[in-house]
Design an enzyme around this catalytic site. Sequence first.
Site, PDB file in Angstrom:
ATOM      1  N   ILE A   1     -41.814  29.973 -25.328  1.00 30.57           N
ATOM      2  CA  ILE A   1     -42.846  29.000 -24.975  1.00 30.57           C
ATOM      3  C   ILE A   1     -43.889  29.655 -24.090  1.00 30.57           C
ATOM      4  O   ILE A   1     -45.088  29.494 -24.267  1.00 30.57           O
ATOM      5  CB  ILE A   1     -42.214  27.777 -24.305  1.00 30.57           C
ATOM      6  N   PHE A   2     -43.405  30.466 -23.155  1.00 29.80           N
ATOM      7  CA  PHE A   2     -44.300  31.162 -22.244  1.00 29.80           C
ATOM      8  C   PHE A   2     -45.294  32.019 -23.037  1.00 29.80           C
ATOM      9  O   PHE A   2     -46.496  31.955 -22.838  1.00 29.80           O
ATOM     10  CB  PHE A   2     -43.481  32.014 -21.280  1.00 29.80           C
TER      11      PHE A   2
ATOM     12  N   ASP B   1     -52.715  10.777 -17.246  1.00 34.36           N
ATOM     13  CA  ASP B   1     -53.093   9.626 -18.069  1.00 34.36           C
ATOM     14  C   ASP B   1     -52.175   8.430 -17.790  1.00 34.36           C
ATOM     15  O   ASP B   1     -51.661   7.801 -18.707  1.00 34.36           O
ATOM     16  CB  ASP B   1     -53.063  10.003 -19.556  1.00 34.36           C
TER      17      ASP B   1
ATOM     18  N   ASP C   1       0.814  -1.224   0.000  1.00 37.31           N
ATOM     19  CA  ASP C   1       0.000   0.000   0.000  1.00 37.31           C
ATOM     20  C   ASP C   1       0.848   1.276   0.000  1.00 37.31           C
ATOM     21  O   ASP C   1       1.900   1.332   0.645  1.00 37.31           O
ATOM     22  CB  ASP C   1      -0.891   0.034   1.259  1.00 37.31           C
TER      23      ASP C   1
END
Length: 632
Positions: A292-293, A471, A132
């Site tokens: 979009i708004f 849905d 290690d």
Amino acid sequence: MAFLSFAYVLITLFILCFSSPIHAQQPYVGLATTDCNNADTTSNSNSALGYSCNGLNKSCRAYLTFRSQPPFNTVASISTLLGSEPSLLSQINSVSETATLETNRLVIVPVNCSCSGQYYQSNTTYTIQNGDTYLFIANNTFQGLSTCQALEDQNGSPTNLIIGAGVTVPLRCACPTENQTDEGFPFLLSYVVAEGDTVSGISSRFGVDTGGILQANSLSGSNIFPFTTLLIPLENPPTSSQTVEPPSSTPVTPPSPPANSSSEDGSNKTWIYIVAGVLGGITLTLIFGAIIFCKFFYTKKKEPDSVVVSGSFQANEKPMNKKFDEESQDFLESISGVAQSLKVYSFKELQSATDNFSFTCRIQGSVYRGKINGGFAAIKKVNGDVSKEIALLNKINHSNLILLSGVCFNEGNWYLVYEYAVNGTLSDWVFSNKNEGQYLDWKQRIQIALDVATGLNYLHSFTNPPHVHKDINSSNVLLDSDLRAKIANFSMARPAEGQEGEFALTRHVVGTKGYMAPEYLENGLVSTKLDVYAFGVLILEMLTGKEAAALHAEENNMHLSDVLNAVLTKEDGEESLRHFIDPTLLGNYPLELALLVIRLINGCLKKDPTDRPTMHEIEHSLSNILNASFNW
Ligand SMILES: *[C@@H]1O[C@H](CO)[C@@H](O)[C@H](O)[C@H]1NC(C)=O
Ligand SMILES: *[C@@H]1O[C@H](CO)[C@@H](O)[C@H](O)[C@H]1NC(C)=O
Ligand SMILES: *[C@@H]1O[C@H](CO)[C@@H](O)[C@H](O)[C@H]1NC(C)=O
Ligand SMILES: *[C@@H]1O[C@H](CO)[C@@H](O)[C@H](O)[C@H]1NC(C)=O
Ligand SMILES: *[C@@H]1O[C@H](CO)[C@@H](O)[C@H](O)[C@H]1NC(C)=O
Ligand SMILES: CC(=O)N[C@H]1CO[C@H](CO)[C@@H](O)[C@@H]1O
């Protein structure tokens, strides 16, 4: 109007530009973590030693990620290595405490994180093995969750590592700042970057936006390296659904920036490109949002009651007129310039992808399978207003909600291009014999239910504004190659107006027979509890293998919750329960868990919407049931 929205964009942009440094949280250290001879102890803002103690609290529950690697591939060994609690770890990852995990599986590890002086850390101890080094321990064993510098700082010089001795390993965690907490992100996850990861891939895995991750790590570009940690701000504690690998091939990839970084000069330029890109992205998103708004607002004013009516995957038959045609064309042109994540396809491209919309490419109704860039995509033809669906899907990014990747407009029809779910609709699996004698087993069904619940919880609580799908049914749940569920068809989704417990009214009652909640059918009340009801019907179908309408008819038109009550109270309890459950499960399920599922369904089907549980509660219960199913 146009001028106003432009001004709005400018003002918002101005505010954003000048407020973003405030949100800068913890700088990303990148590859400095492996530069062991250069412990950056002088600068406290950019340190490999740990995330600085700038949080609201001095200690908190934090989360780490780890990839299962032998010998650390069991709940017990990973918990021991990282100083976590096995029971919590198994719960979060939906695995049993005795489970062995497949190699490379992402594991979420809950830890206690606290300030030790200047830095946050979560302590664990590790026993030195032969060979290690601090670098090996930090990078290979702990996968980058610690650093050689931090190990040295904590345990002293690396020259005298003694095999068998214990060292304290400070793991990189952090508690959210006051700003993050205020903005609704009270949890931080230290995510270890893997080979091939991108910031956008990581953000979609955890359902947070890319900007949030960039901010939390003071990242200006997307240069991230394997075996380093990124902080992911989360609204909710992480769940097992986020440990699943996201689909590797997406049909659309954004254009990559010019790749010329041969000199230091070049990398400076890259930085400028990235800043310009991020700013440009923000501007474009805002403009797109504004368009979009405006569009939304405009149509709303003209037809106050217009609600897109559509059955599962059936296009809306709305009369066309020239004006609508032109508007759509304008709308398309406006998004083609700005929508970054959305590709605008030419009709020709889609024609060649679907063999000219041939019958053989048809999946169902007006949905076709197309071959795009070597991968598959689902292409839905819609004759009607799709701006709401596009606006919603363009801003959500969640592995349990279908991804919209592109659009096309041609001769009055819209074509929406979605990610492709190989295994088709849930209804194909539950009701028909389309999959030739292959049936979903118990765990797969519970996992699917949990996926749908997770997706709906996201839609109900984490989109802004919150939305109702309206849905939910077995044809609108799609299954990917691993039989994990994605919710599709958002054509009826709408904002869930009002506070929890309040309801909006609509005069247009539309949906799928058998799934519509009584308060909606009778009074047109709209709330997130509509989806909870439909979800109850959906799991009832998965449990019994029968369509809701058939079940209803079979039981002399009794209300479904009365049917369930009858089953739950029959004298010969066990036998009538077994009789009720789908025979294709061949009795291979834990009866007591089936009973819990029936109780859960019963809650969802309550006549009074306020008596129904929230999706958050349902997600929690199902996650426990799944966990217990793994132990069974
Ligand atoms: C983390 O903190 C909780 C509550 O403070 C404590 O019950 C638990 O034992 C701690 N876990 C570890 C692994 O220290
Ligand atoms: C972690 O270890 C360091 C060094 O041993 C210690 O100072 C700190 O208090 C520990 N933190 C916790 C939370 O135990
Ligand atoms: C870190 O570990 C990985 C895999 O264990 C290895 O591929 C990589 O080379 C290591 N990095 C360094 C700097 O040692
Ligand atoms: C901070 O501490 C307060 C009080 O102990 C606690 O209510 C709150 O949840 C903590 N916040 C975080 C983000 O852990
Ligand atoms: C990159 O630089 C080289 C020479 O410096 C140049 O020939 C090449 O066109 C550049 N490529 C791009 C994509 O800018
Ligand atoms: C740590 C941090 O970024 N804190 C900021 C939080 O926001 C306030 C104002 O909104 C700033 O003053 C802090 O510096």
